[in-house]
Design an enzyme around this catalytic site. Structure first.
Site, short mmCIF file in Angstrom:
data_model
loop_
_atom_site.label_atom_id
_atom_site.label_comp_id
_atom_site.label_asym_id
_atom_site.label_seq_id
_atom_site.Cartn_x
_atom_site.Cartn_y
_atom_site.Cartn_z
N ASP A 189 0.10 10.75 -4.51
CA ASP A 189 1.24 11.38 -3.84
C ASP A 189 1.51 12.66 -4.67
O ASP A 189 0.59 13.14 -5.34
CB ASP A 189 2.45 10.43 -3.81
CG ASP A 189 3.55 10.90 -2.85
OD1 ASP A 189 3.43 10.66 -1.64
OD2 ASP A 189 4.52 11.53 -3.30
N LYS B 106 0.86 -1.19 0.00
CA LYS B 106 0.00 0.00 0.00
C LYS B 106 0.89 1.22 0.00
O LYS B 106 1.84 1.31 0.78
CB LYS B 106 -0.88 -0.01 1.27
CG LYS B 106 -1.81 1.19 1.34
CD LYS B 106 -3.10 0.93 0.59
CE LYS B 106 -3.87 2.20 0.27
NZ LYS B 106 -3.42 2.91 -0.97
N ASN C 130 -2.04 18.96 -1.68
CA ASN C 130 -3.07 18.29 -0.88
C ASN C 130 -2.76 18.34 0.61
O ASN C 130 -3.62 18.70 1.42
CB ASN C 130 -3.23 16.84 -1.37
CG ASN C 130 -4.15 16.05 -0.48
OD1 ASN C 130 -3.71 15.32 0.40
ND2 ASN C 130 -5.45 16.22 -0.65
N THR D 133 -4.57 13.51 5.29
CA THR D 133 -3.15 13.64 5.65
C THR D 133 -2.92 14.93 6.45
O THR D 133 -2.27 14.92 7.50
CB THR D 133 -2.25 13.60 4.40
OG1 THR D 133 -2.64 12.50 3.59
CG2 THR D 133 -0.80 13.45 4.79
N SER E 20 -6.81 5.79 3.69
CA SER E 20 -6.86 4.91 2.50
C SER E 20 -7.26 3.50 2.91
O SER E 20 -8.05 2.83 2.22
CB SER E 20 -5.50 4.87 1.82
OG SER E 20 -5.30 5.99 1.00
N LYS F 9 5.41 1.69 -3.04
CA LYS F 9 5.34 3.04 -3.61
C LYS F 9 5.62 2.94 -5.09
O LYS F 9 6.30 2.02 -5.54
CB LYS F 9 6.40 3.93 -2.97
CG LYS F 9 6.12 5.41 -3.11
CD LYS F 9 5.21 5.89 -2.01
CE LYS F 9 4.78 7.32 -2.18
NZ LYS F 9 4.13 7.83 -0.97
P1 NDP Z 1 0.88 17.72 -4.19
O1 NDP Z 1 1.37 17.36 -5.54
O2 NDP Z 1 -0.55 17.92 -3.94
O3 NDP Z 1 1.64 19.04 -3.67
C1 NDP Z 1 3.02 19.09 -3.60
C2 NDP Z 1 3.44 20.45 -3.10
O4 NDP Z 1 4.83 20.44 -2.80
C3 NDP Z 1 3.24 21.54 -4.16
O5 NDP Z 1 3.00 22.75 -3.53
C4 NDP Z 1 4.60 21.52 -4.85
O6 NDP Z 1 4.93 22.72 -5.52
C5 NDP Z 1 5.53 21.29 -3.69
N1 NDP Z 1 6.75 20.63 -4.16
C6 NDP Z 1 6.83 19.45 -4.81
N2 NDP Z 1 8.10 19.18 -5.14
C7 NDP Z 1 8.82 20.21 -4.69
C8 NDP Z 1 10.19 20.51 -4.74
N3 NDP Z 1 11.08 19.68 -5.32
N4 NDP Z 1 10.61 21.66 -4.15
C9 NDP Z 1 9.72 22.49 -3.56
N5 NDP Z 1 8.40 22.26 -3.51
C10 NDP Z 1 7.96 21.14 -4.06
O7 NDP Z 1 1.46 16.57 -3.22
P2 NDP Z 1 1.01 16.17 -1.75
O8 NDP Z 1 0.52 17.35 -1.01
O9 NDP Z 1 0.15 14.99 -1.88
O10 NDP Z 1 2.39 15.66 -1.14
C11 NDP Z 1 3.27 16.53 -0.42
C12 NDP Z 1 4.19 15.69 0.44
O11 NDP Z 1 3.41 14.93 1.37
C13 NDP Z 1 5.04 14.66 -0.29
O12 NDP Z 1 6.27 14.52 0.39
C14 NDP Z 1 4.24 13.38 -0.16
O13 NDP Z 1 5.06 12.24 -0.29
C15 NDP Z 1 3.72 13.54 1.25
N6 NDP Z 1 2.53 12.77 1.61
C16 NDP Z 1 1.38 12.83 0.89
C17 NDP Z 1 0.28 12.12 1.29
C18 NDP Z 1 -1.02 12.21 0.59
O14 NDP Z 1 -1.99 11.61 1.06
N7 NDP Z 1 -1.15 12.96 -0.51
C19 NDP Z 1 0.32 11.23 2.47
C20 NDP Z 1 1.56 11.30 3.22
C21 NDP Z 1 2.62 12.03 2.77
P3 NDP Z 1 4.80 22.79 -7.13
O15 NDP Z 1 3.34 22.78 -7.42
O16 NDP Z 1 5.51 24.03 -7.51
O17 NDP Z 1 5.50 21.55 -7.66
O1 2IT Z 2 3.08 8.88 1.58
C1 2IT Z 2 1.93 8.44 1.75
O2 2IT Z 2 1.60 7.88 2.81
C2 2IT Z 2 0.93 8.62 0.69
N1 2IT Z 2 1.25 9.22 -0.33
C3 2IT Z 2 -0.45 8.06 0.84
C4 2IT Z 2 -0.47 6.61 0.46
C5 2IT Z 2 -1.83 5.96 0.42
O3 2IT Z 2 -1.84 4.77 0.05
O4 2IT Z 2 -2.84 6.58 0.74
#
Ligand code: NDP
Ligand code: 2IT
Length: 448
Positions: A169, A93, A243, A212, A380, A129
């Site tokens: 992600d 997952k 997100n 999250t 999830s 992943k």
């Molecule tokens: P999104 O794609 O929704 O948003 C990502 C955000 O981070 C955007 O604002 C983006 O800016 C910025 N970003 C991405 N890459 C970079 C970079 N190299 N340098 C600076 N800013 C950056 O992703 P999520 O919000 O889903 O994910 C954000 C983080 O949270 C990640 O590390 C992900 O692994 C983690 N995560 C996500 C979960 C989920 O449920 N979605 C669960 C647990 C962890 P820009 O638009 O300019 O690229």
């Molecule tokens: O980093 C993470 O935990 C996620 N991007 C969410 C994974 C999931 O299966 O909901």
């Protein structure tokens, strides 16, 4: 920096030799192995029975070509990945990341972290992943659909509701999950809960979008309360505006905090009056604009180019919610100098190891990603439960489950830290508590 156990230190050397040029994977493994020193000293069978060696080697890596045609008729070829890291406690997952920086080492680091995070949720999910070096930015919906269909045309062979359940992600949100699910359903001729983060009309769970960010705040709230503090009245800085960041902002504000800054990969906005969340959501979720547009529409807000500058803004609580290694030692020192008292990781591995050391050394409360951001994957797993039951829970029911999961997780990680001589160190506590359930299961299976 060496690990204070001869066997684990040599294992780390082997990991580096066998996985060259994958610094993010090395960083994630080193942190976990360092935390597990007291565990293997107490329970040498984890080494003797081969559990530690198996833990750092993915069960399976799938790597594939993703060809697609853009609106001008030009053919592009991306590279897709799925790392099925560990299925000891449940089906693989974890999310899919679409970002140009994706390569095997990034997916391996994320898959490795996911093993322990998923275990910490208390739910039956293994670690995996995936993703691709595709950049959804600037692409039309048609191009994103073509890419997702091509990606799933290969991936569908390896996943299933009891085998491997991907989700979103970075770069993969509800639009991408819709295209991926539609193609899976078509290829298999089955309607199953093979992906999470689905739209509400076709099997998604209420509160998964928020989970999250909300979960991050629920976890942080437990940590703050234990230290006699709270969100109420605090100034908060959040990196990212995706997100995780948006819903961390929503819950922090609902909890009485003022969020004064958010960022994207180009720069950050400072809004002394507190972020106008409906405006930020419209710009980011609906219009897919750069964050600079926020300062153009919001009187009094300032835009600054360069995303790392966001950590120079004085705050009590910092929530890094963008990407790995975005908060380095220089940024950690600025946060400490400005009186920051808590850092909670919404992104995966956003703080560099020297930044974590500096923050913990200065007495800043520190919530590590695999505990603090586990609310997304936990919800999830609740989506999977609802799909299996062919039933839906209300928003309030899912949110109540999420609150309890994050609270239990906080207490389990804290208790594990105490039990293994690292009271107050949630990095150690989360790694140990996450590992034990997986390690016990691996022992029970024998050498497989
Ligand atoms: P999104 O794609 O929704 O948003 C990502 C955000 O981070 C955007 O604002 C983006 O800016 C910025 N970003 C991405 N890459 C970079 C970079 N190299 N340098 C600076 N800013 C950056 O992703 P999520 O919000 O889903 O994910 C954000 C983080 O949270 C990640 O590390 C992900 O692994 C983690 N995560 C996500 C979960 C989920 O449920 N979605 C669960 C647990 C962890 P820009 O638009 O300019 O690229
Ligand atoms: O980093 C993470 O935990 C996620 N991007 C969410 C994974 C999931 O299966 O909901």
């Amino acid at each position: 920096m060496s690990i204070q156990n001869a066997y684990l230190n040599s294992l780390m050397d082997r990991v580096m030799a066998r996985n060259p040029a994958e610094p993010e994977f090395h960083q994630a493994v080193r942190e976990v192995l360092a935390s597990l020193v007291p565990v293997v000293e107490d329970r040498p069978e984890f080494i003797q029975e081969g559990v530690m060696d198996c833990l750092v080697e993915p069960e399976r890596i799938i790597k594939f070509r993703v060809p697609w045609e853009d609106e001008q008729g030009v053919v592009h070829v991306n590279r897709g990945f799925r790392v099925q890291f560990n299925s000891a406690i449940g089906p693989y997952k974890g999310g899919l990341r679409f970002h140009p920086s994706v390569y095997e080492g990034i997916i391996k680091f994320l898959g490795f972290e996911q093993i322990f995070k998923n275990s910490l949720t208390g739910l039956p999910i293994g670690g995996g992943k995936g993703g691709a070096d595709f950049d959804p930015k600037g692409k039309t919906d048609l191009e994103v659909m073509r890419f997702c269909q091509s990606f799933m045309t290969e991936l569908f062979k390896y996943i299933g509701p009891d085998t491997d359940v991907p989700a979103g992600d970075i770069g993969v949100g509800s639009r991408e999950i819709g295209y991926l699910f539609g193609q899976y359903k078509r290829l298999r001729n089955e309607f199953t809960g093979v992906l999470t983060g689905k739209g509400l009309s076709y099997g998604g769970s209420l509160a998964r979008t928020e989970a999250t960010g909300y979960g991050l705040c629920y976890f942080t709230d437990c940590m703050l309360r234990d230290a006699g503090r709270s969100f109420d009245g605090a100034t908060v800085v959040i990196s990212g505006s995706g997100n995780v960041a948006l819903y961390a902002c929503e819950k922090a504000a609902q909890s009485g905090a003022k969020v004064v800054a958010m960022s994207d990969s180009s720069g950050y906005v400072y809004d002394k009056d507190g972020i106008d969340l409906p405006l930020m959501k419209r710009l980011k979720e609906v219009e897919r604009k750069r964050i600079a547009a926020y300062a153009e529409e919001r009187p009094g807000a300032e835009y600054h180019a360069g995303c790392a500058g966001v950590w120079q803004i004085p705050c009590g609580i910092a929530l890094p919610c963008a990407t790995q290694n975005e908060l380095d030692l220089t940024s950690a020192k600025a946060l400490i100098a400005n009186g920051c008292f808590a850092v909670a990781e919404g992104a995966n591995m956003p703080c560099t190891p020297d930044a974590v050391d500096a923050l913990q050394g200065a007495g800043v409360l520190f919530a590590p990603a695999k505990a603090a951001n586990a609310g997304g994957v936990a919800t999830s797993a609740l989506e999977m439960s609802q799909n299996s039951m062919r039933f839906y829970w209300t928003f309030e029911e899912v949110d109540e489950h999420l609150k309890k999961i994050m609270k239990d997780l906080y207490h389990n990680a804290s208790a594990a830290a105490v039990r293994y001589g690292a009271a107050g160190d949630l990095v150690a506590g989360a790694n140990i508590a996450g590992f034990l359930k997986v390690g016990e299961s691996m022992l029970a299976y024998g050498i497989v």
